[in-house]
Design a protein around this motif. Structure first.
Motif, mmCIF file in Angstrom:
data_model
loop_
_atom_site.group_PDB
_atom_site.id
_atom_site.type_symbol
_atom_site.label_atom_id
_atom_site.label_comp_id
_atom_site.label_asym_id
_atom_site.label_seq_id
_atom_site.Cartn_x
_atom_site.Cartn_y
_atom_site.Cartn_z
ATOM 1 N N LEU A 29 0.824 -1.216 0.000
ATOM 2 C CA LEU A 29 0.000 0.000 0.000
ATOM 3 C C LEU A 29 0.855 1.261 0.000
ATOM 4 N N VAL A 30 1.932 1.267 0.761
ATOM 5 C CA VAL A 30 2.826 2.436 0.786
ATOM 6 C C VAL A 30 3.463 2.648 -0.580
ATOM 7 N N THR A 31 3.891 1.581 -1.218
ATOM 8 C CA THR A 31 4.497 1.696 -2.547
ATOM 9 C C THR A 31 3.495 2.220 -3.564
ATOM 10 N N LEU A 35 3.644 5.866 -5.494
ATOM 11 C CA LEU A 35 3.548 5.939 -6.951
ATOM 12 C C LEU A 35 2.387 6.845 -7.378
ATOM 13 N N ALA A 36 1.249 6.725 -6.698
ATOM 14 C CA ALA A 36 0.091 7.569 -7.026
ATOM 15 C C ALA A 36 0.393 9.044 -6.769
ATOM 16 N N VAL A 37 1.041 9.348 -5.635
ATOM 17 C CA VAL A 37 1.395 10.740 -5.333
ATOM 18 C C VAL A 37 2.394 11.258 -6.356
ATOM 19 N N LEU A 38 3.343 10.446 -6.738
ATOM 20 C CA LEU A 38 4.325 10.850 -7.742
ATOM 21 C C LEU A 38 3.651 11.172 -9.071
ATOM 22 N N ALA A 63 9.177 10.541 -3.065
ATOM 23 C CA ALA A 63 8.316 9.377 -3.317
ATOM 24 C C ALA A 63 9.151 8.097 -3.403
ATOM 25 N N THR A 64 10.304 8.181 -4.047
ATOM 26 C CA THR A 64 11.188 7.015 -4.151
ATOM 27 C C THR A 64 11.732 6.617 -2.784
ATOM 28 N N ALA A 65 12.127 7.610 -1.986
ATOM 29 C CA ALA A 65 12.654 7.320 -0.648
ATOM 30 C C ALA A 65 11.584 6.667 0.225
ATOM 31 N N LEU A 66 10.354 7.165 0.169
ATOM 32 C CA LEU A 66 9.254 6.560 0.928
ATOM 33 C C LEU A 66 8.974 5.137 0.462
ATOM 34 N N GLY A 71 8.286 0.476 1.757
ATOM 35 C CA GLY A 71 7.698 -0.502 0.850
ATOM 36 C C GLY A 71 8.656 -1.616 0.482
ATOM 37 N N LEU A 72 9.736 -1.271 -0.172
ATOM 38 C CA LEU A 72 10.678 -2.269 -0.661
ATOM 39 C C LEU A 72 11.449 -2.943 0.482
ATOM 40 N N TRP A 73 11.960 -2.152 1.440
ATOM 41 C CA TRP A 73 12.768 -2.729 2.517
ATOM 42 C C TRP A 73 11.979 -3.719 3.373
ATOM 43 N N PRO A 74 10.750 -3.395 3.846
ATOM 44 C CA PRO A 74 9.986 -4.391 4.603
ATOM 45 C C PRO A 74 9.649 -5.637 3.775
ATOM 46 N N ALA A 75 9.421 -5.465 2.486
ATOM 47 C CA ALA A 75 9.141 -6.627 1.631
ATOM 48 C C ALA A 75 10.389 -7.503 1.498
#
Length: 188
Positions: A29-31, A35-38, A63-66, A71-75
Protein backbone atom coordinates in the motif's frame (compact mmCIF):
# COMPACT_ATOMS: atom_id res chain seq x y z
CA UNK A 1 15.71 -21.18 3.09
CA UNK A 2 18.00 -23.82 4.53
CA UNK A 3 20.51 -25.19 2.03
CA UNK A 4 20.79 -28.95 1.65
CA UNK A 5 24.49 -28.66 2.52
CA UNK A 6 23.53 -27.28 5.96
CA UNK A 7 21.47 -30.36 6.87
CA UNK A 8 22.91 -33.23 8.86
CA UNK A 9 22.96 -36.73 7.43
CA UNK A 10 19.42 -38.12 7.50
CA UNK A 11 17.89 -34.74 8.37
CA UNK A 12 14.89 -33.76 6.23
CA UNK A 13 13.02 -30.47 5.91
CA UNK A 14 9.41 -30.70 7.11
CA UNK A 15 8.52 -27.13 6.11
CA UNK A 16 10.10 -23.77 5.32
CA UNK A 17 7.85 -20.75 5.60
CA UNK A 18 7.88 -16.98 5.57
CA UNK A 19 5.78 -14.96 7.99
CA UNK A 20 2.11 -14.53 7.03
CA UNK A 21 1.36 -12.49 3.90
CA UNK A 22 -0.43 -9.85 6.03
CA UNK A 23 3.03 -8.38 6.65
CA UNK A 24 3.18 -7.38 2.97
CA UNK A 25 -0.08 -5.38 2.96
CA UNK A 26 1.37 -2.15 4.37
CA UNK A 27 4.54 -2.19 2.19
CA UNK A 28 2.48 -2.76 -0.95
CA UNK A 29 0.00 0.00 0.00
CA UNK A 30 2.83 2.44 0.79
CA UNK A 31 4.50 1.70 -2.55
CA UNK A 32 1.24 2.18 -4.45
CA UNK A 33 0.48 5.39 -2.54
CA UNK A 34 3.97 6.77 -3.27
CA UNK A 35 3.55 5.94 -6.95
CA UNK A 36 0.09 7.57 -7.03
CA UNK A 37 1.39 10.74 -5.33
CA UNK A 38 4.32 10.85 -7.74
CA UNK A 39 2.08 10.52 -10.79
CA UNK A 40 -0.42 13.04 -9.42
CA UNK A 41 2.34 15.53 -8.68
CA UNK A 42 4.03 15.14 -12.07
CA UNK A 43 0.84 15.20 -14.14
CA UNK A 44 -1.44 17.57 -12.21
CA UNK A 45 0.34 19.70 -9.60
CA UNK A 46 3.65 20.20 -11.42
CA UNK A 47 2.87 19.70 -15.12
CA UNK A 48 5.57 21.99 -16.59
CA UNK A 49 9.02 20.32 -16.61
CA UNK A 50 10.72 23.47 -17.90
CA UNK A 51 9.76 25.83 -15.05
CA UNK A 52 9.14 23.30 -12.24
CA UNK A 53 12.10 20.97 -12.68
CA UNK A 54 13.49 21.17 -9.14
CA UNK A 55 10.01 20.67 -7.61
CA UNK A 56 9.40 17.65 -9.82
CA UNK A 57 12.78 16.14 -8.85
CA UNK A 58 12.07 16.80 -5.17
CA UNK A 59 8.74 15.01 -5.35
CA UNK A 60 10.29 12.13 -7.29
CA UNK A 61 13.13 11.71 -4.76
CA UNK A 62 10.74 11.89 -1.77
CA UNK A 63 8.32 9.38 -3.32
CA UNK A 64 11.19 7.01 -4.15
CA UNK A 65 12.65 7.32 -0.65
CA UNK A 66 9.25 6.56 0.93
CA UNK A 67 8.68 3.61 -1.39
CA UNK A 68 12.12 2.14 -0.64
CA UNK A 69 12.06 2.76 3.13
CA UNK A 70 8.47 1.71 3.84
CA UNK A 71 7.70 -0.50 0.85
CA UNK A 72 10.68 -2.27 -0.66
CA UNK A 73 12.77 -2.73 2.52
CA UNK A 74 9.99 -4.39 4.60
CA UNK A 75 9.14 -6.63 1.63
CA UNK A 76 12.80 -7.66 1.32
CA UNK A 77 12.94 -8.31 5.08
CA UNK A 78 9.83 -10.51 4.80
CA UNK A 79 11.32 -12.45 1.90
CA UNK A 80 14.69 -12.91 3.63
CA UNK A 81 13.16 -14.16 6.89
CA UNK A 82 12.21 -17.83 7.17
CA UNK A 83 11.29 -20.41 9.74
CA UNK A 84 12.24 -24.01 8.97
CA UNK A 85 11.32 -27.20 10.76
CA UNK A 86 13.48 -30.23 10.06
CA UNK A 87 13.36 -33.70 11.52
CA UNK A 88 16.01 -32.63 14.04
CA UNK A 89 15.67 -28.88 14.69
CA UNK A 90 13.68 -25.66 14.40
CA UNK A 91 15.61 -22.99 12.49
CA UNK A 92 14.71 -19.29 12.40
CA UNK A 93 16.58 -16.90 10.09
CA UNK A 94 16.10 -13.10 9.91
CA UNK A 95 17.76 -10.17 8.15
CA UNK A 96 18.55 -8.68 4.76
CA UNK A 97 22.09 -7.32 4.94
CA UNK A 98 23.05 -8.77 8.30
CA UNK A 99 21.65 -12.17 9.25
CA UNK A 100 20.48 -13.49 12.58
CA UNK A 101 19.72 -17.14 13.11
CA UNK A 102 18.49 -19.37 15.87
CA UNK A 103 18.43 -23.15 15.92
CA UNK A 104 16.64 -25.28 18.49
CA UNK A 105 17.18 -29.02 18.61
CA UNK A 106 13.82 -30.83 18.65
CA UNK A 107 14.84 -32.94 21.64
CA UNK A 108 15.14 -29.74 23.74
CA UNK A 109 11.54 -28.66 23.04
CA UNK A 110 9.42 -29.00 26.18
CA UNK A 111 6.11 -27.60 24.96
CA UNK A 112 4.46 -25.75 22.09
CA UNK A 113 1.78 -23.11 22.65
CA UNK A 114 0.29 -20.34 20.58
CA UNK A 115 -1.27 -16.88 20.84
CA UNK A 116 -3.73 -15.31 18.38
CA UNK A 117 -5.73 -12.13 18.04
CA UNK A 118 -9.16 -12.09 16.42
CA UNK A 119 -7.68 -10.86 13.12
CA UNK A 120 -5.03 -13.57 13.23
CA UNK A 121 -7.71 -16.20 13.83
CA UNK A 122 -9.57 -15.00 10.73
CA UNK A 123 -6.37 -15.03 8.66
CA UNK A 124 -5.16 -18.41 9.98
CA UNK A 125 -1.94 -17.14 11.52
CA UNK A 126 -0.57 -16.41 14.98
CA UNK A 127 2.43 -16.54 17.28
CA UNK A 128 3.98 -19.94 17.91
CA UNK A 129 5.70 -20.18 21.30
CA UNK A 130 8.25 -22.97 21.67
CA UNK A 131 9.41 -23.58 25.22
CA UNK A 132 12.78 -25.28 25.51
CA UNK A 133 14.94 -26.67 28.26
CA UNK A 134 17.69 -24.23 29.14
CA UNK A 135 18.29 -20.65 30.12
CA UNK A 136 16.50 -19.13 27.11
CA UNK A 137 13.28 -20.99 27.62
CA UNK A 138 10.81 -19.36 25.22
CA UNK A 139 11.20 -18.77 21.51
CA UNK A 140 8.40 -16.85 19.79
CA UNK A 141 7.83 -17.15 16.07
CA UNK A 142 5.46 -14.32 15.14
CA UNK A 143 2.96 -14.28 12.29
CA UNK A 144 3.25 -17.98 11.54
CA UNK A 145 0.99 -18.86 8.60
CA UNK A 146 -1.16 -22.01 8.83
CA UNK A 147 -0.62 -22.04 12.59
CA UNK A 148 -2.63 -25.18 13.36
CA UNK A 149 -0.77 -27.20 10.74
CA UNK A 150 2.60 -25.98 12.02
CA UNK A 151 1.70 -26.92 15.61
CA UNK A 152 0.69 -30.40 14.48
CA UNK A 153 3.93 -30.80 12.55
CA UNK A 154 6.02 -29.87 15.59
CA UNK A 155 3.95 -32.13 17.85
CA UNK A 156 4.29 -34.97 15.36
CA UNK A 157 8.06 -34.72 15.63
CA UNK A 158 7.91 -34.51 19.42
CA UNK A 159 5.62 -37.53 19.70
CA UNK A 160 7.32 -39.41 16.85
CA UNK A 161 3.90 -40.25 15.43
CA UNK A 162 2.38 -39.51 12.10
CA UNK A 163 -0.60 -37.17 12.24
CA UNK A 164 -2.85 -37.38 9.15
CA UNK A 165 -2.56 -34.53 6.67
CA UNK A 166 -5.47 -32.12 6.18
CA UNK A 167 -8.37 -33.77 4.40
CA UNK A 168 -6.96 -37.28 4.83
CA UNK A 169 -8.76 -39.04 7.68
CA UNK A 170 -6.97 -41.94 9.36
CA UNK A 171 -7.66 -45.27 7.71
CA UNK A 172 -9.32 -47.82 9.97
CA UNK A 173 -9.35 -51.60 9.60
CA UNK A 174 -13.13 -51.61 9.24
CA UNK A 175 -13.24 -49.25 6.25
CA UNK A 176 -15.88 -50.20 3.73
CA UNK A 177 -17.66 -52.77 5.91
CA UNK A 178 -20.62 -50.56 6.85
CA UNK A 179 -22.58 -51.45 3.70
CA UNK A 180 -22.41 -47.92 2.28
CA UNK A 181 -20.70 -46.85 -0.91
CA UNK A 182 -17.74 -44.47 -1.23
CA UNK A 183 -19.95 -41.40 -1.76
CA UNK A 184 -21.20 -41.41 1.83
CA UNK A 185 -24.78 -42.28 0.81
CA UNK A 186 -26.52 -45.46 1.94
CA UNK A 187 -26.80 -48.22 -0.62
CA UNK A 188 -30.33 -48.88 -1.97
Amino acid sequence: MVKESMLARGEKVIFTAHAHWKNLVVPVLVTLLALAVLLLALLVWLPDPATQAWQRWTVAVLATALAVAFGLWPALAWFASTDTLTTRRLISRRGVLSREGREIPIERVQSVTYRRTLLERMLGCGTLIVQTAGETSDVELTDVAHLERRILQVQELLLREEIPAEGNPPVSDEAGTDGGDDTGRDAP
